[in-house]
Write a protein that holds these residues in place. Structure first.
Motif, PDB file in Angstrom:
ATOM      1  N   SER A 231      40.704  30.369  48.154  1.00  0.00           N
ATOM      2  CA  SER A 231      40.885  30.765  46.670  1.00  0.00           C
ATOM      3  C   SER A 231      40.852  32.130  46.421  1.00  0.00           C
ATOM      4  O   SER A 231      39.903  32.872  46.834  1.00  0.00           O
ATOM      5  CB  SER A 231      40.136  29.795  45.648  1.00  0.00           C
ATOM      6  OG  SER A 231      38.502  30.181  46.096  1.00  0.00           O
ATOM      7  N   PHE A 232      41.546  32.527  45.365  1.00  0.00           N
ATOM      8  CA  PHE A 232      41.616  33.976  45.157  1.00  0.00           C
ATOM      9  C   PHE A 232      41.358  34.284  43.526  1.00  0.00           C
ATOM     10  O   PHE A 232      42.475  34.310  42.800  1.00  0.00           O
ATOM     11  CB  PHE A 232      42.916  34.798  45.484  1.00  0.00           C
ATOM     12  CG  PHE A 232      42.973  34.513  46.921  1.00  0.00           C
ATOM     13  CD1 PHE A 232      43.013  35.355  47.804  1.00  0.00           C
ATOM     14  CD2 PHE A 232      43.658  33.375  47.461  1.00  0.00           C
ATOM     15  CE1 PHE A 232      43.128  35.321  49.182  1.00  0.00           C
ATOM     16  CE2 PHE A 232      44.107  33.166  48.747  1.00  0.00           C
ATOM     17  CZ  PHE A 232      43.729  34.296  49.718  1.00  0.00           C
ATOM     18  N   PRO A 233      40.296  34.566  42.950  1.00  0.00           N
ATOM     19  CA  PRO A 233      40.025  34.918  41.456  1.00  0.00           C
ATOM     20  C   PRO A 233      40.852  36.067  41.087  1.00  0.00           C
ATOM     21  O   PRO A 233      40.778  37.202  41.812  1.00  0.00           O
ATOM     22  CB  PRO A 233      38.543  34.697  41.325  1.00  0.00           C
ATOM     23  CG  PRO A 233      38.084  34.268  42.630  1.00  0.00           C
ATOM     24  CD  PRO A 233      39.079  34.524  43.507  1.00  0.00           C
ATOM     25  N   LEU A 234      41.570  36.180  40.022  1.00  0.00           N
ATOM     26  CA  LEU A 234      42.349  37.408  39.710  1.00  0.00           C
ATOM     27  C   LEU A 234      41.739  37.986  38.196  1.00  0.00           C
ATOM     28  O   LEU A 234      41.646  37.113  37.498  1.00  0.00           O
ATOM     29  CB  LEU A 234      43.982  37.075  39.444  1.00  0.00           C
ATOM     30  CG  LEU A 234      44.602  36.106  40.400  1.00  0.00           C
ATOM     31  CD1 LEU A 234      45.992  35.783  39.993  1.00  0.00           C
ATOM     32  CD2 LEU A 234      44.553  36.920  41.897  1.00  0.00           C
ATOM     33  N   SER A 235      41.355  39.175  38.357  1.00  0.00           N
ATOM     34  CA  SER A 235      40.740  39.704  37.193  1.00  0.00           C
ATOM     35  C   SER A 235      41.443  40.677  36.656  1.00  0.00           C
ATOM     36  O   SER A 235      41.863  41.580  37.265  1.00  0.00           O
ATOM     37  CB  SER A 235      39.241  39.584  37.525  1.00  0.00           C
ATOM     38  OG  SER A 235      39.155  40.708  38.865  1.00  0.00           O
ATOM     39  N   SER A 236      41.028  41.224  35.425  1.00  0.00           N
ATOM     40  CA  SER A 236      41.374  42.325  34.801  1.00  0.00           C
ATOM     41  C   SER A 236      40.046  42.867  33.722  1.00  0.00           C
ATOM     42  O   SER A 236      39.961  42.041  32.599  1.00  0.00           O
ATOM     43  CB  SER A 236      42.714  42.043  33.994  1.00  0.00           C
ATOM     44  OG  SER A 236      43.071  43.407  33.195  1.00  0.00           O
ATOM     45  N   ASP A 237      39.411  43.872  33.938  1.00  0.00           N
ATOM     46  CA  ASP A 237      38.558  44.317  33.051  1.00  0.00           C
ATOM     47  C   ASP A 237      37.467  43.321  32.951  1.00  0.00           C
ATOM     48  O   ASP A 237      36.966  42.884  31.970  1.00  0.00           O
ATOM     49  CB  ASP A 237      39.140  44.592  31.616  1.00  0.00           C
ATOM     50  CG  ASP A 237      40.007  45.722  31.587  1.00  0.00           C
ATOM     51  OD1 ASP A 237      39.940  46.719  32.369  1.00  0.00           O
ATOM     52  OD2 ASP A 237      40.965  45.832  30.855  1.00  0.00           O
TER      53      ASP A 237
END
Length: 309
Positions: free
Chosen positions: A239-245
């Motif tokens: 699984s690959f969590p995707l984040s921004s700020d």
């Protein structure tokens, strides 16, 4: 894929190399040895009838006397092995036979190496072409759903992943979002409506969101999946969590439920360029959405001002 050939009851029988990785002599060849010769194979290794490797393939080694295995190496790298015996003819394996086998092994190793290099370059070319298409799609303001579908297809086709799930966190002010997934039968399924509460529940199944990815060698066992669960029977999972700020904006999950091919840490790391692309696409679409809202707000305020003059 790497396979090593054997003879069983006089007929060719191909056995995947991965199913033999635990065998002692193969581990031995992965070390410094280039050739392993045994004059009394059955006696030395005490192989019981129908010896099973990983409960997948059976090799009938009963009655094998002389046996010879040669490592396949290219520039010092172990790429496979070739094994022979004369179980049915009882002919001795001579020094000339060993030299012939070593010469064959050298050519086989080069062929395997070249095939892998070609496959690597073809994969890189396909990946670059996909990312160029994604960049063009962003530049031309194509819908998020369309762009994510291209990346979803790319992961499945270029990296040979059975099932891919892409979840996009709900946009501010919207209850729905776009995403794509793969059913237990292998069909592509669009995600059309998931609220924030459900997305939070999805994130709870991920051990940590602080890492670039999370790898689980046996997902169904670790999370105690039941027969009616979507994830029942899944072994390797990433699984690959995707984040921004520091905010989670999406999630990518993959597994090989359909083929049961290994999904290793190396497999997961090979997917990082794709997940970074997905993360960037979602981030840019967020910005596009915010700009649109600002433009609509400014227009609304302008209309109000005009109407009051």
């Amino acid at each position: 894929s790497d396979v090593t050939g054997f003879v069983k009851e006089g007929k060719a029988h191909a056995v995947p190399l991965k199913d033999l990785s635990a065998v002692g002599w193969l581990s031995f060849l992965k070390g410094e040895a280039d050739i392993l010769y045994t004059s009394k194979y059955e006696e030395r290794y005490a192989m019981p009838p129908g010896k099973t490797f990983n409960s997948v393939e059976r090799l009938d080694m009963q009655g094998v006397g002389e046996h010879c295995m040669v490592a396949l190496r290219v520039q010092g790298e172990f790429v496979g092995s070739v094994a022979v015996d004369n179980k049915y003819s009882f002919k001795p394996i001579t020094e000339a036979d060993k030299r012939t086998l070593q010469a064959f092994a050298q050519q086989a190793a080069i062929a395997i190496h070249q095939k892998r290099l070609r496959a690597k370059y073809e994969k890189q070319a396909a990946q670059q072409k996909l990312f160029a298409e994604v960049s063009h799609a962003l530049d031309t303001n194509l819908p998020l759903k369309y762009i994510l579908k291209k990346l979803y297809d790319g992961i499945r086709e270029i990296e040979n992943i059975d099932r891919v799930g892409i979840w996009v966190a709900p946009l501010i002010g919207e209850s729905g979002y776009y995403g794509w997934g793969t059913s237990r039968e292998g069909a592509t399924v669009p995600f059309t409506e998931v609220d924030r509460a459900e997305f939070t529940d999805i994130l709870k199944s991920i051990p940590s969101t602080s890492l670039a990815y999370n790898h689980c060698p046996n997902y169904a066992e670790e999370f105690n999946s039941k027969p009616n669960d979507e994830m029942y029977g899944v072994t390797g999972h990433a699984s690959f969590p995707l984040s921004s700020d520091a905010e989670i904006i999406g999630l990518v999950c993959v597994d090989n439920l359909l083929t049961n091919n290994p999904l290793t840490i190396e497999t997961a790391e090979a997917l990082l360029p794709y997940t970074k692309q997905i993360e960037n696409v979602i981030r840019e679409c967020y910005k596009r959405y915010q700009r649109k809202r600002e433009e609509e707000r400014s227009k609304c305020l302008s209309d109000i001002v005009t109407a009051t003059i």
